[in-house]
Design an enzyme around this catalytic site. Structure first.
Site, PDB file in Angstrom:
ATOM      1  N   GLY A   1       8.882 -57.617 -12.334  1.00  0.00           N
ATOM      2  CA  GLY A   1       7.433 -57.743 -12.490  1.00  0.00           C
ATOM      3  C   GLY A   1       7.091 -59.150 -12.936  1.00  0.00           C
ATOM      4  O   GLY A   1       7.878 -59.804 -13.641  1.00  0.00           O
TER       5      GLY A   1
ATOM      6  N   LYS B   1      -3.958 -41.249 -21.732  1.00  0.00           N
ATOM      7  CA  LYS B   1      -3.786 -42.151 -20.584  1.00  0.00           C
ATOM      8  C   LYS B   1      -4.748 -41.730 -19.490  1.00  0.00           C
ATOM      9  O   LYS B   1      -5.129 -40.556 -19.417  1.00  0.00           O
ATOM     10  CB  LYS B   1      -2.345 -42.073 -20.056  1.00  0.00           C
ATOM     11  CG  LYS B   1      -1.899 -43.335 -19.362  1.00  0.00           C
ATOM     12  CD  LYS B   1      -1.483 -44.382 -20.358  1.00  0.00           C
ATOM     13  CE  LYS B   1      -1.012 -45.654 -19.679  1.00  0.00           C
ATOM     14  NZ  LYS B   1      -0.415 -46.578 -20.642  1.00  0.00           N
TER      15      LYS B   1
ATOM     16  N   GLY C   1       3.621 -59.697 -13.986  1.00  0.00           N
ATOM     17  CA  GLY C   1       2.238 -59.456 -14.383  1.00  0.00           C
ATOM     18  C   GLY C   1       2.041 -59.846 -15.832  1.00  0.00           C
ATOM     19  O   GLY C   1       2.739 -60.718 -16.370  1.00  0.00           O
ATOM     20  N   ASN C   2       1.089 -59.186 -16.463  1.00  0.00           N
ATOM     21  CA  ASN C   2       0.721 -59.524 -17.837  1.00  0.00           C
ATOM     22  C   ASN C   2       1.911 -59.455 -18.790  1.00  0.00           C
ATOM     23  O   ASN C   2       2.172 -60.392 -19.547  1.00  0.00           O
ATOM     24  CB  ASN C   2      -0.399 -58.580 -18.293  1.00  0.00           C
ATOM     25  CG  ASN C   2      -0.720 -58.743 -19.751  1.00  0.00           C
ATOM     26  OD1 ASN C   2      -0.221 -57.994 -20.577  1.00  0.00           O
ATOM     27  ND2 ASN C   2      -1.506 -59.741 -20.081  1.00  0.00           N
TER      28      ASN C   2
END
Ligand code: NAD
Length: 428
Positions: A219, A107, A221-222
């Site tokens: 959320g 990451k 988002g994507n």
């Protein structure tokens, strides 16, 4: 709000210790897997638009690569820390293992707020990040990808810098690229769809028809948007969604009892997943406090924003209607809250299984890029469904057979596969 007192790396290590105890791993194996194999912690100087120089901090952590090249996203976030990156890298190792991909876990991140940076400043950050780690990443070493607040454009700048330095076209260096530039069709849908494929399988086990379910999401988002898309295609009703408001520096929830209109909401959402409050009100949405998404009378909860969002102070506000929690985000539940969710007998689909669709499709992209031959969208999504369904069934069967909580079952399967690979290589 993020509960700052929880260190995500400590959470990840506690989860690992539990799996290690269940597997009765020896001390050497624990030492090897409890900490990252390699860490890069560096500065990235950027020439700001006003002519000044600003120093940003970047990270890359490779937790383990016994099963294959390290794989994992890069986040741009003002609250990024090395411990967040360590935790996410470790979770990637377990996630690739649970999805049975021939990859390890890594990451990366940069401490920055991309909302406050121009396009040229962001491009320099991307190129600077690659310059700092170029010797230690690559198609067969460590393959980055997008994550929170990074996009296909960021990946392309990074690829371009990598190819400039290496003097070759190597599209397999990075995933999440734009389609037509080495990206895979289906990648943008993959994580959210993957979450919903696991929910679909869990509903089958619980004998509940998707048409009879409602869901609330943290959320927009994507991950969340495509989870909502597939959920609606399955016949479910998405009633509430929350997001972060840049101007007010706090989160809000948006509710419509009869069901969110995805297209309508997308049309009033910025590139970072922030919904415009005023326009939402005009469209008939109730605008509620940030935590309201968690308190809804729904059958399914999908945290798909950030880590540590369900904690001991809000977990008891989860409604008795909730049957399934599918963790779209990485590490959204603290250990204390996790204990209560288990006690409530909610069917938990842990992050490393629920959101493995992203890395599964990234792996497909890596394969296609290395071959320089690209598949149709239907083929990608079909392969995704096969992989996610079989990963879900493996974890669920293991949990039933060994009377384990789903999180523990997923962790045990993953840690066991990685420990075995380390053993086979003669590392332990
Ligand atoms: P994104 O940047 O596209 O969207 C994040 C959303 O969360 C935005 O709507 C933002 O407003 C909202 N948000 C941020 N802070 C919030 C808060 N405190 N309360 C409520 N909402 C908040 O990110 P994404 O790609 O959708 O990723 C979401 C999560 O899923 C992250 O944990 C990420 O690590 C994980 N994940 C993403 C992928 C992927 O392929 N994108 C894959 C696996 C896991």
């Amino acid at each position: 709000m993020i509960k700052k007192e929880y260190n995500p790396f400590e959470t990840a290590q506690k989860q690992f210790d539990k799996a290690a105890d269940l597997l009765e791993l020896n001390t050497t194996t624990r030492e090897l897997l409890r900490n990252p194999a390699r860490e890069f912690n560096f500065i990235i100087p950027v020439r700001m638009d006003d002519g000044s120089k600003k120093i940003f901090r970047g990270f890359r952590v490779q937790h383990n690569d016994a099963r294959g090249p390290a794989k994992g996203g890069i986040r741009f976030h003002p609250l990024e820390t090395i411990d967040t990156v360590r935790a996410l890298a470790m979770w990637m190792t377990w996630k690739t293992a649970v999805a049975d991909l021939p990859l390890g876990g890594g990451k990366g991140g940069v401490i920055c707020d991309p909302h406050k940076l121009s396009s040229s400043e962001q491009e320099q950050l991307c190129r600077g990040w690659v310059q700092q780690v170029v010797k230690n990443v690559g198609p067969y070493t460590d393959v980055p990808a997008p994550d929170v607040m990074t996009s296909a454009q960021h990946m392309l700048w990074m690829l371009d810098e990598y190819e400039k330095i290496s003097g070759e076209r190597r599209p397999g260096f990075i995933t999440g690229k734009p389609v037509g530039m080495g990206g895979s069709l289906g990648r943008k849908e993959a994580t959210g769809y993957g979450v919903m494929i696991t929910v679909r399988e869990a509903l089958k086990e619980l004998n509940i028809m998707p048409e009879n379910t409602r869901a609330s999401f943290q959320g927009f988002g994507n991950v969340s948007q495509f989870a909502i898309e597939l959920f609606q295609q399955m016949g479910g009703t998405a009633t509430c969604v929350s997001c972060w408001d840049q101007d007010d520096n706090q989160s809000y929830s948006f509710k419509k009892k009869t069901g969110l209109d995805l297209q309508e909401l997308r049309s009033i959402t910025d590139a970072f997943g922030g919904i415009n409050k005023t326009k939402a009100k005009d469209l008939g949405y109730e605008v509620l406090p940030g935590d309201a998404w968690l308190e809804q009378d729904v059958e399914i909860l999908i945290p798909a924003a950030l880590e540590n969002q369900i904690h001991d102070e809000n977990v008891n506000s989860i409604s008795n209607h909730v049957k399934i929690i599918a963790e779209g985000a990485n590490g959204p539940t603290t250990p204390a809250a996790d204990y209560i969710i288990k006690e409530k007998n909610i069917f938990l689909i842990p992050d490393l299984l629920a959101n493995a669709g992203g890395v599964t499709c990234s792996y497909f992209e890596q394969v296609q890029s290395n071959m320089n031959y690209y598949w149709e969208k239907e083929e990608v999504l079909g392969k995704l469904d096969v992989k996610m369904t079989s990963a879900f069934i493996a974890v669920s069967n293991f949990a039933k057979k060994n009377k384990l909580y789903m999180r523990d079952a997923a962790n045990v399967i993953a840690v066991d596969r990685v420990a075995q690979a380390c053993k086979d290589r003669g590392w332990i």
